[in-house]
Design a protein around this motif. Sequence first.
Motif, PDB file in Angstrom:
ATOM      1  N   SER A  23     -12.308  47.795  73.632  1.00  7.59           N
ATOM      2  CA  SER A  23     -13.425  46.924  73.985  1.00  7.59           C
ATOM      3  C   SER A  23     -14.545  47.845  74.423  1.00  7.59           C
ATOM      4  CB  SER A  23     -13.007  46.005  75.131  1.00  7.59           C
ATOM      5  OG  SER A  23     -14.068  45.819  76.031  1.00  7.59           O
ATOM      6  N   GLU A  82     -20.661  45.064  87.333  1.00 10.23           N
ATOM      7  CA  GLU A  82     -20.401  43.786  86.671  1.00 10.23           C
ATOM      8  C   GLU A  82     -21.644  43.219  86.007  1.00 10.23           C
ATOM      9  OE1 GLU A  82     -19.812  44.368  89.839  1.00 10.23           O
ATOM     10  OE2 GLU A  82     -20.717  42.856  91.145  1.00 10.23           O
ATOM     11  N   TRP A  85     -16.924  47.444  76.509  1.00 13.04           N
ATOM     12  CA  TRP A  85     -17.184  47.490  77.953  1.00 13.04           C
ATOM     13  C   TRP A  85     -16.196  48.430  78.621  1.00 13.04           C
ATOM     14  CZ3 TRP A  85     -21.495  45.577  77.279  1.00 13.04           C
ATOM     15  CH2 TRP A  85     -21.718  44.401  76.571  1.00 13.04           C
ATOM     16  N   THR A 107     -11.447  45.819  82.255  1.00 18.17           N
ATOM     17  CA  THR A 107     -11.906  44.498  81.798  1.00 18.17           C
ATOM     18  C   THR A 107     -10.786  43.709  81.135  1.00 18.17           C
ATOM     19  OG1 THR A 107     -14.070  45.435  81.396  1.00 18.17           O
ATOM     20  CG2 THR A 107     -13.603  43.342  80.338  1.00 18.17           C
ATOM     21  N   GLU A 156     -23.590  44.957  84.152  1.00 15.44           N
ATOM     22  CA  GLU A 156     -23.760  45.615  82.858  1.00 15.44           C
ATOM     23  C   GLU A 156     -22.471  45.617  82.039  1.00 15.44           C
ATOM     24  OE1 GLU A 156     -25.116  49.581  83.706  1.00 15.44           O
ATOM     25  OE2 GLU A 156     -26.001  48.873  85.557  1.00 15.44           O
ATOM     26  N   LEU A 157     -21.333  45.831  82.703  1.00 12.28           N
ATOM     27  CA  LEU A 157     -20.107  46.182  81.971  1.00 12.28           C
ATOM     28  C   LEU A 157     -18.953  45.209  82.188  1.00 12.28           C
ATOM     29  CD1 LEU A 157     -19.851  50.033  82.454  1.00 12.28           C
ATOM     30  CD2 LEU A 157     -20.597  48.780  80.474  1.00 12.28           C
ATOM     31  N   VAL A 158     -19.225  43.948  82.520  1.00 13.76           N
ATOM     32  CA  VAL A 158     -18.176  42.996  82.854  1.00 13.76           C
ATOM     33  C   VAL A 158     -17.379  43.515  84.058  1.00 13.76           C
ATOM     34  CG1 VAL A 158     -16.375  41.508  81.996  1.00 13.76           C
ATOM     35  CG2 VAL A 158     -18.035  42.429  80.405  1.00 13.76           C
TER      36      VAL A 158
END
Lengths: 170, 438
Positions: free
Chosen positions: B153, B267, B155, B276, B269-271
């Motif tokens: 992923s 969170e 992220w 994640t 920007e990147l979950v």
Amino acid sequence: MSLNEILLNIIFYALALTGLFSSFMVATSTNMVRTAFSLLGVLFSFAGLYGLLRADFLFAAQILVYVGGILVLIIFAIMLTHKIANVNLSNESTSSSTVIAVVCILFAVLVFIALTLPEYIKINQRNKPLTEMIGNNLLSDSLLPFEILSVLLLACLIGAVYLARKEVKE
Amino acid sequence: MKEFIEHLYNELEFLEGLPFIIPFIIGSFILAFIIINFIAVFAGVCTYIERKVAARIQARVGPYMVGPHGILQWLADALKLLFKEDTVPEKADKLLFKLAPFIVFAGSFACWVALPLAPAFSPARLNIGILYIIAFGSSVILGILMAGWASSSKWALFGAMRSAAQIVSYEVPTGLTILAMLLITGTLDMHNTIAQINLDGTISGGQSQGLPFPLNYFSTNADNFSAGMFSWYIFRYPPFTFIAFIIIYICALAETNRVPFDIPEAESELVSGYHTEYSGMRFSFFFLSEYANMFVFSAIITTLFLGGWLPPFNITGSLLAPACGIILYMLVKGKTTDPANRFIAFCTGAGIGIFLGVLSGDKNYWFADYLGIQSLRFIEGLFWFFTKSFGLVILMMWLRWTIPRYRVDQLMELCWKKLTPLAFINLFCIGILEWLYK
């Protein structure tokens, strides 16, 4: 054989098998990322062997330098490469028979050395801490080579920065 | 640890005839079991405290429903995590995905082996203690990279790359600061670092032979007095040791990916960064490792700077410190309503009390000695070690809810352009002082 020795033997063989298995994975795996992570097993098992030989400084330095430094850099390099997970091998000119021959010769040399060694290195013989000895040696007897090496490394570092730096054009 | 088991082995009669190695292995397993459970409970309690601290700072109530004042909330959370479905993304590299949490956790768990928890007791007295902890601490990066890659992923991958870059970068000032402190302590052995501090503030067997400003000069009983907290390494060469403390604390925040340096998990920007894609038990392993790492870093700082298991004041000081603190608190109370100012006043008063205690020349240092029960020292040492380390952990939480997040470039600039040169200068200055006062 006392219980201590049996235990040491078990640990030794476990470490050796882990090292062998991981290096086999490094050599045969086609997935580059898995190859890099298999190297982790090799490095850790070697660190364990150093620990078993009571070379405490080497043990820590192995993990610190190889696992924490070099392996991370290798993985970074792999991850920055385009589509590394399914790479097309463009260079298959080396025949596998040559490789097998070279490996067999190297293995024979290693076995020869192992068999002709005057005596096996006895584990558990030395109790003096190594770190102090290494430190004293580096700053007394072998000061000059140590300094030359550090200057060389510094030169490498500056060279790398020079190569990697982009000149800003006016 | 080994001495402790040896002692038991010699005392207990029914173990006679059994080779020493068997009780040793069983003892090691028991200790490992205790520590691993301690980490789990510690992380759980930490989440509760963190949520309460956050709520307090943001003028909320925080968790309140489970148990009185929500005190059992962490148990409910843990149960929820245990029963959650363990999902693996379809496109993930299954083997690496499953392996990653354990490598991260093993890396931070291994560091606990060398921590000097109490006098004459650390899980293993390693000759290379601090080096060992740095080495295994750095192997956490690999687990994080593995998790980020295997999740497939973007992220997670971005989070992992950022995290690794951050940890590798911040290891430079950390290493330099630890090096500066090693000049003073003269040993890599974590246990010996504390054990060699004498009551009067000198170090036996180490490099430093005395403070630049000997406190016992002021004291009424110079022969036999205890310097209290002034024997800790942080007070050895002020202000350079203070600077070193601040540098290493900032680095600890960055290396444990805590706010203001939680860019890997940002969170917005990147979950939530490299974990994640994780859920359930595997996610909780990342969680445990984060809190275990926080504690390990706090413990390193406690050992190198705050005197490990040593109590901060002698008996006179322990009476004077709260008294002076309360007096100053009462004086300030009418003039300000800001609780922060009142807190600072109390701390200043307590500091004055401790200083007066040192000047009184009291030789009693441990309550155990005062009461005449030597074995109490173990419990007292344990208490002080955990109090100091836990204080630093709470400070990390406090900072998290006070300071906004940095940007990636600001983070790197802080590390390479500010902290690293500062650490170098600091190392140089401490080296010179050490050379002068040796």
